[in-house]
Scaffold this motif. Structure first.
Motif, short mmCIF file in Angstrom:
data_model
loop_
_atom_site.label_atom_id
_atom_site.label_comp_id
_atom_site.label_asym_id
_atom_site.label_seq_id
_atom_site.Cartn_x
_atom_site.Cartn_y
_atom_site.Cartn_z
N THR A 134 2.60 3.47 -10.53
CA THR A 134 1.24 4.22 -10.04
C THR A 134 0.54 4.31 -11.54
O THR A 134 -0.49 4.96 -11.53
N GLU A 154 8.26 4.75 0.16
CA GLU A 154 7.80 5.14 -1.14
C GLU A 154 7.04 4.13 -1.86
O GLU A 154 5.99 4.33 -2.51
N LEU A 157 3.72 3.36 -0.57
CA LEU A 157 2.78 4.32 -0.72
C LEU A 157 2.22 4.60 -2.39
O LEU A 157 1.20 5.28 -2.59
N MET A 158 3.01 4.02 -3.27
CA MET A 158 2.63 3.87 -4.61
C MET A 158 1.57 2.88 -4.88
O MET A 158 0.84 2.92 -5.86
N GLY A 184 9.06 10.35 -4.33
CA GLY A 184 7.68 10.62 -4.03
C GLY A 184 7.16 10.40 -2.65
O GLY A 184 6.06 10.97 -2.16
N GLN A 187 5.70 13.97 -1.00
CA GLN A 187 4.33 14.29 -1.72
C GLN A 187 3.22 13.52 -1.31
O GLN A 187 1.93 13.74 -0.64
N ARG A 188 3.26 11.96 -1.64
CA ARG A 188 2.36 11.21 -0.95
C ARG A 188 1.95 10.82 0.54
O ARG A 188 1.03 10.47 0.79
N HIS A 191 -0.16 13.66 1.55
CA HIS A 191 -1.70 13.30 0.93
C HIS A 191 -2.29 12.39 1.99
O HIS A 191 -3.40 12.34 2.18
N ASN A 257 -8.35 7.71 -7.20
CA ASN A 257 -7.19 8.39 -7.48
C ASN A 257 -7.35 9.84 -8.02
O ASN A 257 -6.49 10.87 -7.70
#
Length: 302
Positions: A134, A154, A157-158, A184, A187-188, A191, A257
């Motif tokens: 990220t 994950e 998603l990064m 993550g 959290q991701r 979002h 971002n």
């Protein structure tokens, strides 16, 4: 983070992206035809493969086929090294990350984690290094086929853009082994698909399809196999991005971002400041001049 022993047939992919069928049965990995001899000089790794399938594009392929590309610390050490090298290489302007037809990454390596103690993972900042992707300034496109579960989800998603094949299966099944996402995912995912859907996925551990991921906005699009396969589509998209001004691309990634990190008012100010900053670049002068003169711009990436 969950690694499962799963069996699934290998789906056909575009001939331009695959070795012979005989080689595919042995390796179970996608192969992209190399466009330059430069790719032959890439650093050799144990758990990943790297190549340059198009001008300005680097391709990283996870390469633990027997473990369905289960994510481990050694694999992430190599992955972090590769993305850092490509981020510092001016000849690379976009990256593609993929796995095999059966699994993008079926999860984290449970054998590595099962006997760890709290003091060990806390003091050692376990999984913290997994987030290095990220921090990369250049855009990363995930080309996902097969299982992308736990750490695999994950990892996708990064990335900045996710393209999926119809066979892609996403999920955060950590709840099934008595833990929660640690890379993550909670959290991701919240979002990307919203609180209610993220809560369902994290608390039930159910997998979801590529089409669901697309409908929910997590995946940019699903690439039908007849269009040449998801790796080809990702490389083609990366090549388009690589053909733009590298400075403008990196600034564009930064402002998108920022939308997840700032309030709307702060984000608008941040975007405007970066937009103003573009007027200090040679590419802004070249791009606008080329538009006015009705010709193609010649980027200097400066």
């Amino acid at each position: 983070m969950l690694a499962l022993r799963l069996r699934a047939p290998i789906s056909p992919v575009s001939a331009s992206l695959l070795r012979s069928r005989r080689a595919l049965r042995h390796a179970a990995l996608p192969s992209v035809r190399l466009m330059s001899t430069e790719s032959q000089q890439e650093k050799q790794y144990e758990f990943i493969l790297t190549s340059r399938p198009a001008e300005g594009v680097a391709l990283i392929t996870l390469n633990r086929p027997k473990a369905l590309n289960a994510l481990s610390t050694p694999l992430f050490t190599e992955l972090n090294d590769a993305v850092k090298r490509f981020d510092e290489d001016d000849s690379v302007r976009a990256l593609v990350l993929t796995g095999s037809d059966r699994a993008f990454a079926a999860g984290a390596d449970i054998k590595e984690m099962k006997d760890k103690q709290f003091s060990e993972v806390f003091k050692g900042k376990f999984l913290e290094s997994w987030g290095l992707l990220t921090t990369i300034r250049k855009p990363i496109i995930a080309a996902v086929s097969g299982y992308a579960l736990g750490g695999g989800c994950e990892l996708a998603l990064m990335c900045d853009i996710i393209l999926a094949s119809p066979s892609a299966k996403f999920g955060q099944p950590e709840i099934n082994i008595g833990v929660i996402p640690g890379g993550g995912g909670s959290q991701r995912l919240a979002h990307a698909i919203g609180k209610s859907r993220a809560m369902e996925i994290v608390l039930t551990g159910r997998n979801f399809t590529a089409q669901e991921a697309s409908d929910w906005g997590m995946v940019s699009r699903v690439v039908p196999d007849e269009e040449g396969g998801v790796v080809k589509a990702a490389v083609d998209m990366a090549a388009v991005i690589a053909s733009k001004s590298a400075i403008a691309v990196q600034a564009g990634k930064e402002v998108v971002n920022a939308a997840f990190e700032h309030t709307l008012a702060e984000g608008l100010r941040y975007e405007r400041r970066l937009f103003h900053g573009m007027f200090a670049t040679k590419d802004q002068k070249e791009g606008m001049s080329a538009f006015a003169e009705k010709r193609q711009p010649k980027w200097s990436h400066s």
